[in-house]
Design a protein around this motif. Structure first.
Motif, PDB file in Angstrom:
ATOM      1  N   SER A 145       0.713  -1.120   0.489  1.00  0.00           N
ATOM      2  CA  SER A 145       0.251   0.192   0.134  1.00  0.00           C
ATOM      3  C   SER A 145       0.776   1.392   0.158  1.00  0.00           C
ATOM      4  O   SER A 145       2.003   1.154   0.801  1.00  0.00           O
ATOM      5  CB  SER A 145      -0.818   0.085   0.958  1.00  0.00           C
ATOM      6  OG  SER A 145      -0.224   0.273   2.153  1.00  0.00           O
ATOM      7  N   PRO A 146       0.252   2.265  -0.755  1.00  0.00           N
ATOM      8  CA  PRO A 146       1.596   3.135  -0.370  1.00  0.00           C
ATOM      9  C   PRO A 146       1.640   3.866   1.185  1.00  0.00           C
ATOM     10  O   PRO A 146       2.938   4.250   1.085  1.00  0.00           O
ATOM     11  CB  PRO A 146       0.299   4.850  -1.525  1.00  0.00           C
ATOM     12  CG  PRO A 146      -0.250   3.670  -2.254  1.00  0.00           C
ATOM     13  CD  PRO A 146      -0.770   2.660  -1.311  1.00  0.00           C
ATOM     14  N   GLU A 147       0.718   3.564   1.804  1.00  0.00           N
ATOM     15  CA  GLU A 147       0.981   4.156   3.238  1.00  0.00           C
ATOM     16  C   GLU A 147       1.848   2.938   3.370  1.00  0.00           C
ATOM     17  O   GLU A 147       3.210   3.650   4.263  1.00  0.00           O
ATOM     18  CB  GLU A 147      -0.453   4.147   3.863  1.00  0.00           C
ATOM     19  CG  GLU A 147      -1.610   4.896   3.471  1.00  0.00           C
ATOM     20  CD  GLU A 147      -2.453   4.628   2.486  1.00  0.00           C
ATOM     21  OE1 GLU A 147      -2.955   5.738   1.990  1.00  0.00           O
ATOM     22  OE2 GLU A 147      -2.291   3.816   1.917  1.00  0.00           O
ATOM     23  N   GLU A 148       2.138   2.115   3.471  1.00  0.00           N
ATOM     24  CA  GLU A 148       3.305   1.072   4.349  1.00  0.00           C
ATOM     25  C   GLU A 148       4.377   1.616   3.191  1.00  0.00           C
ATOM     26  O   GLU A 148       5.432   0.925   3.723  1.00  0.00           O
ATOM     27  CB  GLU A 148       2.439  -0.158   4.007  1.00  0.00           C
ATOM     28  CG  GLU A 148       4.014  -1.767   4.232  1.00  0.00           C
ATOM     29  CD  GLU A 148       3.995  -1.067   5.956  1.00  0.00           C
ATOM     30  OE1 GLU A 148       5.446  -1.670   5.807  1.00  0.00           O
ATOM     31  OE2 GLU A 148       3.296  -0.690   6.734  1.00  0.00           O
ATOM     32  N   LEU A 149       4.329   1.806   2.153  1.00  0.00           N
ATOM     33  CA  LEU A 149       6.165   2.589   1.186  1.00  0.00           C
ATOM     34  C   LEU A 149       6.048   3.046   2.084  1.00  0.00           C
ATOM     35  O   LEU A 149       7.419   3.442   2.462  1.00  0.00           O
ATOM     36  CB  LEU A 149       5.197   1.905   0.240  1.00  0.00           C
ATOM     37  CG  LEU A 149       6.204   2.634  -0.879  1.00  0.00           C
ATOM     38  CD1 LEU A 149       7.993   1.289  -0.964  1.00  0.00           C
ATOM     39  CD2 LEU A 149       6.116   2.810  -1.821  1.00  0.00           C
ATOM     40  N   HIS A 150       5.629   4.191   1.802  1.00  0.00           N
ATOM     41  CA  HIS A 150       5.633   5.575   2.817  1.00  0.00           C
ATOM     42  C   HIS A 150       6.409   5.423   4.502  1.00  0.00           C
ATOM     43  O   HIS A 150       7.322   6.039   4.167  1.00  0.00           O
ATOM     44  CB  HIS A 150       4.550   6.867   2.517  1.00  0.00           C
ATOM     45  CG  HIS A 150       5.011   8.208   2.939  1.00  0.00           C
ATOM     46  ND1 HIS A 150       4.990   8.770   4.749  1.00  0.00           N
ATOM     47  CD2 HIS A 150       5.388   9.208   2.442  1.00  0.00           C
ATOM     48  CE1 HIS A 150       5.566   9.860   4.614  1.00  0.00           C
ATOM     49  NE2 HIS A 150       5.509   9.870   2.912  1.00  0.00           N
ATOM     50  N   ALA A 151       5.640   4.874   4.570  1.00  0.00           N
ATOM     51  CA  ALA A 151       6.539   3.812   5.822  1.00  0.00           C
ATOM     52  C   ALA A 151       7.458   3.738   5.529  1.00  0.00           C
ATOM     53  O   ALA A 151       8.451   3.984   6.870  1.00  0.00           O
ATOM     54  CB  ALA A 151       5.551   3.151   6.722  1.00  0.00           C
ATOM     55  N   GLN A 152       8.000   2.341   5.910  1.00  0.00           N
ATOM     56  CA  GLN A 152       9.045   1.911   5.406  1.00  0.00           C
ATOM     57  C   GLN A 152      10.626   2.858   5.348  1.00  0.00           C
ATOM     58  O   GLN A 152      11.487   2.532   5.647  1.00  0.00           O
ATOM     59  CB  GLN A 152       9.067   0.766   4.400  1.00  0.00           C
ATOM     60  CG  GLN A 152       7.660  -0.394   5.057  1.00  0.00           C
ATOM     61  CD  GLN A 152       8.100  -1.607   4.025  1.00  0.00           C
ATOM     62  OE1 GLN A 152       8.804  -1.383   2.578  1.00  0.00           O
ATOM     63  NE2 GLN A 152       7.090  -2.253   4.409  1.00  0.00           N
TER      64      GLN A 152
END
Length: 259
Positions: A145-152
């Motif tokens: 997800s965009p949110e998970e990629l960004h958080a990583q």
């Protein structure tokens, strides 16, 4: 680094244009003379070129562009053309970095009359060049997800030793770049296909890379040079993946000398 960004944005105001439902933003030094467009890579907005803008902005017209959450290079090319038309720009130089070094080739392909010179900086030919890197595994990027990629990525940057590039990336990810924007750029990388031959003379193209680039291996740098065998090839001994941040003096000498 935060102080430099504040200085930059006090000196130059952000401008914007909506193109087909997507917002494009830019900082324009509005200096007289030839125009150079500066395009950031996957991480950050146009202010990733903060050092370059502050150093050269009084002597050169530099326009640092923040492009929207799009992955298709043709759509990005047409959006940038709309910005150039909005600003009534004369033919200009385009300087790409990483992902934008890839898609800016399509700008030159589709809108060659607008381009006097193209700098393909710290780039690649297509998505297979980076597929061995887990960060650019296509299945992962398309499934996360965009949110998970960004958080990583934010966690990765925050865990790195404090340094100017680390500080700049943290500000960008924590405060300025949305998950959708970051994810779209990564999708653009992993789905990228080689750009067809450009209708530009070889003398108008520069392939710029750095010997110590941790993201672009030596074989990938060579493959890109071979795509443009008669272009000007500039290899910097240092600069990593962000020579405008990590080797700004040499990067700025090149921009000013070739303007």
């Amino acid at each position: 680094m935060r102080e430099l960004l504040a200085q930059l944005e006090t000196r130059h105001s952000w401008q914007s244009l909506w193109v087909d439902g997507h917002e494009w933003r830019w900082l324009d030094t509005q200096t007289s003379g030839p125009v150079t467009l500066l395009l950031p890579g996957s991480v950050g907005d146009g202010a990733m070129f903060v050092r370059t803008l502050l150093s050269l902005g009084a002597r050169m017209r530099l326009i640092a562009v923040t492009y929207p959450a799009l992955s298709d290079p043709a759509q990005l090319a047409d959006g940038l053309a709309a910005v150039a038309e909005h600003l009534a720009l004369p033919p200009h130089r385009v300087v790409g970095s990483s992902f934008s070094a890839y898609w800016s080739q399509f700008y030159a392909l589709k809108h060659p009359a607008r381009v006097t010179a193209l700098v393909v900086g710290n780039g690649f030919v297509d998505g297979t060049d980076l597929a061995a890197n887990p960060m650019f595994d296509r299945q992962f990027v398309e499934g996360v997800s965009p949110e998970e990629l960004h958080a990583q990525w934010l966690d990765r940057v925050r865990s790195a030793p404090e340094a100017p590039l680390q500080q700049l990336q943290e500000i960008m990810l924590a405060e300025r770049q949305s998950p959708a924007n970051l994810h779209a750029r990564f999708l653009g990388v992993v789905r990228s296909q080689a750009c067809p031959s450009l209708p530009l003379p070889a003398t108008a193209i520069t392939v710029l890379d750095c010997d110590d680039d941790p993201l672009i291996p030596a074989n990938v740098r060579e493959r890109l040079r071979q795509q443009y065998p008669d272009a000007h090839h500039l290899s910097l001994p240092t600069g990593g993946h962000y020579p405008h941040v990590l080797n700004p003096s040499r990067y700025e000498v090149f921009l000013e000398a070739s303007n």
